[in-house]
Write an enzyme that holds these catalytic residues in place. Structure first.
Site, PDB file in Angstrom:
ATOM      1  N   GLU A 177     -22.168  43.733 -39.399  1.00  0.00           N
ATOM      2  CA  GLU A 177     -23.456  43.420 -38.770  1.00  0.00           C
ATOM      3  C   GLU A 177     -24.310  44.637 -38.451  1.00  0.00           C
ATOM      4  O   GLU A 177     -24.544  44.953 -37.274  1.00  0.00           O
ATOM      5  CB  GLU A 177     -23.217  42.631 -37.481  1.00  0.00           C
ATOM      6  CG  GLU A 177     -22.485  41.341 -37.700  1.00  0.00           C
ATOM      7  CD  GLU A 177     -22.447  40.470 -36.449  1.00  0.00           C
ATOM      8  OE1 GLU A 177     -22.879  40.940 -35.386  1.00  0.00           O
ATOM      9  OE2 GLU A 177     -22.009  39.329 -36.549  1.00  0.00           O
ATOM     10  N   GLU A 365     -17.230  35.354 -39.980  1.00  0.00           N
ATOM     11  CA  GLU A 365     -17.111  35.027 -38.553  1.00  0.00           C
ATOM     12  C   GLU A 365     -17.837  33.724 -38.260  1.00  0.00           C
ATOM     13  O   GLU A 365     -18.972  33.530 -38.717  1.00  0.00           O
ATOM     14  CB  GLU A 365     -17.756  36.100 -37.650  1.00  0.00           C
ATOM     15  CG  GLU A 365     -17.001  37.385 -37.565  1.00  0.00           C
ATOM     16  CD  GLU A 365     -17.658  38.400 -36.622  1.00  0.00           C
ATOM     17  OE1 GLU A 365     -18.449  38.004 -35.747  1.00  0.00           O
ATOM     18  OE2 GLU A 365     -17.364  39.592 -36.783  1.00  0.00           O
TER      19      GLU A 365
HETATM   20  C1  GCO Z   1     -20.504  40.097 -33.670  1.00  0.00           C
HETATM   21  C2  GCO Z   1     -19.263  40.819 -33.821  1.00  0.00           C
HETATM   22  C3  GCO Z   1     -18.178  40.328 -32.950  1.00  0.00           C
HETATM   23  C4  GCO Z   1     -18.563  39.513 -31.736  1.00  0.00           C
HETATM   24  C5  GCO Z   1     -18.809  38.068 -32.071  1.00  0.00           C
HETATM   25  C6  GCO Z   1     -19.200  37.236 -30.880  1.00  0.00           C
HETATM   26  O1  GCO Z   1     -20.761  39.249 -34.485  1.00  0.00           O
HETATM   27  O2  GCO Z   1     -21.222  40.324 -32.716  1.00  0.00           O
HETATM   28  O3  GCO Z   1     -18.852  40.904 -35.120  1.00  0.00           O
HETATM   29  O4  GCO Z   1     -17.635  41.538 -32.606  1.00  0.00           O
HETATM   30  O5  GCO Z   1     -17.582  39.577 -30.792  1.00  0.00           O
HETATM   31  O6  GCO Z   1     -19.841  37.973 -32.980  1.00  0.00           O
HETATM   32  O7  GCO Z   1     -20.346  37.722 -30.279  1.00  0.00           O
END
Ligand code: GCO
Length: 471
Positions: A177, A365
């Site tokens: 990200e 994710e």
């Molecule tokens: C993000 C990260 C994660 C976070 C998850 C929840 O996407 O921000 O990859 O580290 O913990 O997304 O916020």
């Protein structure tokens, strides 16, 4: 607001997504490892940031976190017992290179070798993210992502990782990200390193774009038999109204949140027709940069949680767009105040699949934080199960319409350190008591276990091929 209405109607099985579909869980080094100074680890920007009063919820930190550093064997065994055979985790740059560049900390390399070997021994395929936000503090003192020298530092780091782990790690993600670590870390100052303003954000964007492609190229050269991706946060953007101004605001938000990092990698350049201020990047550009921003990734990881509703706003400089927060819209939200909106993942799959250069997409994710109550040793997190099922239905819908989606990783395995929000929002399939560090599988984890248990054949080709000594 609880919504479990659709729970009983979930009748999908893993095989519906295809025999080779990857099912896993995702984590990140700083959020789980702890052992922040152990065995020669150097300081990262997160180790530093959490010591500043008032930056993190209740001044919490990741110095111990889930103690994955010491408990990785138990966690990987637990994962295995839950039928999870793909594990996405990140490497801590400052555990491997305490000063960011120069001398390698062999203890750090040994730790990741142990984790990788133990995964393989258990039949779990490692998916490694090179950079999940924890830049070595020493590099930040030299400007971090705002300094073009990051390209050299990153090159060193990638080579060391490829050399040490490339014989066994065959799935890589270069960045996690980039929009979030540049936006929250170098523009808003709410994440490490806490820098603010365009003068930091603009060069950080450009250098992240270049490192994204550079990392991909190095991995392809050094680990030619691996699949290489990078991961992007993304959210469906809905204009608050059909007015011209709101639609324009939505277009800008979409360019910033969804297009900024993928498009230069595909050779499409920065989306500066939607956000003219991005033209300031030119100041940092060298003639060869546009070409050097391009890399043909084997897959794109998309990370989706919610959607954003956007409206026009005079008061927001440059963007003239503002997010209408979910709690103001009277919709179902998670503990992060994010709207629960399953169609967003479908829309994002369609959007990324629509780019000509995107070969394959994995959901790297997806998950949710809810108020989990531990009662009589049990966590009945029906909302999370329902969230995951409803998002998966949308993934299935996209897949059955021909979208090239080939994997899904739940964020996240155990509850962990949720950055500026500390330990309050729990995202795990497994509950952690942060006093005792005891792990308890939540109802959602049991559901995922039984869902994955229905796989026809649990293929783990890499794991079987790799001869890892037992013990
Ligand atoms: C993000 C990260 C994660 C976070 C998850 C929840 O996407 O921000 O990859 O580290 O913990 O997304 O916020």
């Amino acid at each position: 607001m609880t919504d479990t209405s659709e729970q009983s109607t979930f009748d999908l099985q893993p095989k519906d997504f295809g025999e080779d579909f990857i099912w896993g869980v995702s984590t990140a080094a700083y959020q789980i490892e702890g052992a922040h100074q152990k065995h020669g680890k150097g300081k990262s920007i997160w180790d530093e940031f959490v010591t500043k009063k008032g930056t993190i919820f209740q001044d919490q930190h990741g110095q111990i976190a889930c103690d994955f550093y010491n408990k990785y064997r138990d966690d990987i065994l637990l994962m295995k017992s839950m039928n999870i055979d793909h594990f996405r985790f990140s490497l801590s740059w400052s555990r491997i290179l305490p000063d960011g560049t120069g001398k390698v900390n062999q203890n750090g390399v040994a730790f990741y070798n142990d984790v990788i070997n133990f995964c393989l021994k258990c039949g779990i395929t490692p998916w490694v993210t090179l950079y999940h936000w924890d830049l070595p503090q020493k590099l930040e003192e030299l400007g971090g992502w705002t300094n073009r020298q990051i390209l050299d530092w990153f090159e060193d780091y990638v080579k060391i990782c490829a050399n040490n782990f490339g014989d066994r790690v065959k799935h890589w993600m270069v960045l996690n990200e980039p929009m979030v670590f540049t936006g929250a870390g170098y523009f808003l100052g709410v994440h490490a390193p806490g820098k603010k303003g365009l003068k930091n954000f603009i060069p950080a964007i450009h250098h992240a774009v270049l490192c994204q492609a550079l990392g991909g190229k190095l991995l392809r050269k050094m680990v030619p038999d691996s699949t290489i991706g990078t991961t992007f946060s993304c959210s469906q953007i809905t204009a608050r109204s059909g007015s011209k101004k709101d639609l324009k605001a939505a277009d800008k938000a979409d360019a910033l949140l969804n297009r900024l990092f993928i498009e230069p990698s595909l050779g499409l350049g920065y989306p500066d027709e939607s956000i003219p201020v991005l033209r300031k990047i030119k100041k940092y550009e060298r003639p060869e940069d546009a070409q050097n921003s391009i890399f043909e990734f084997d897959f794109i990881g998309i990370q989706n949680y919610t959607r954003e509703v956007v409206r026009h706003s005079y008061t927001v400089p440059y963007l003239r767009a503002k997010i209408v927060k979910a709690p103001e819209r009277n919709v179902q939200t998670t503990l992060m105040d994010w709207e629960v909106y399953p169609p967003s993942i479908y829309e994002m799959l369609k959007k990324f699949n629509g780019y000509k250069g995107v070969k394959k997409i994995l959901i790297t994710e997806n998950g949710a934080a809810f108020e989990d109550l531990l009662e009589e040793g049990k966590i009945d997190d029906l909302e999370r199960t329902s969230y995951l099922q409803n998002y998966l239905k949308q993934v299935y819908k996209a897949s059955s319409e021909g979208v090239k989606v080939s994997g899904y990783f739940v964020w996240t395995f155990t509850d962990n350190f949720e950055w500026a929000e500390g330990y309050y929002p729990r995202f795990g399939l497994v509950h952690i008591d942060f006093e005792t560090l005891k792990r308890t599988i939540k109802a959602s984890g049991k559901w995922y276990r039984s869902f994955l248990g229905k796989k026809v054949s649990s293929k783990n080709i890499e794991a079987k091929k790799t001869d890892v000594p037992i013990g």
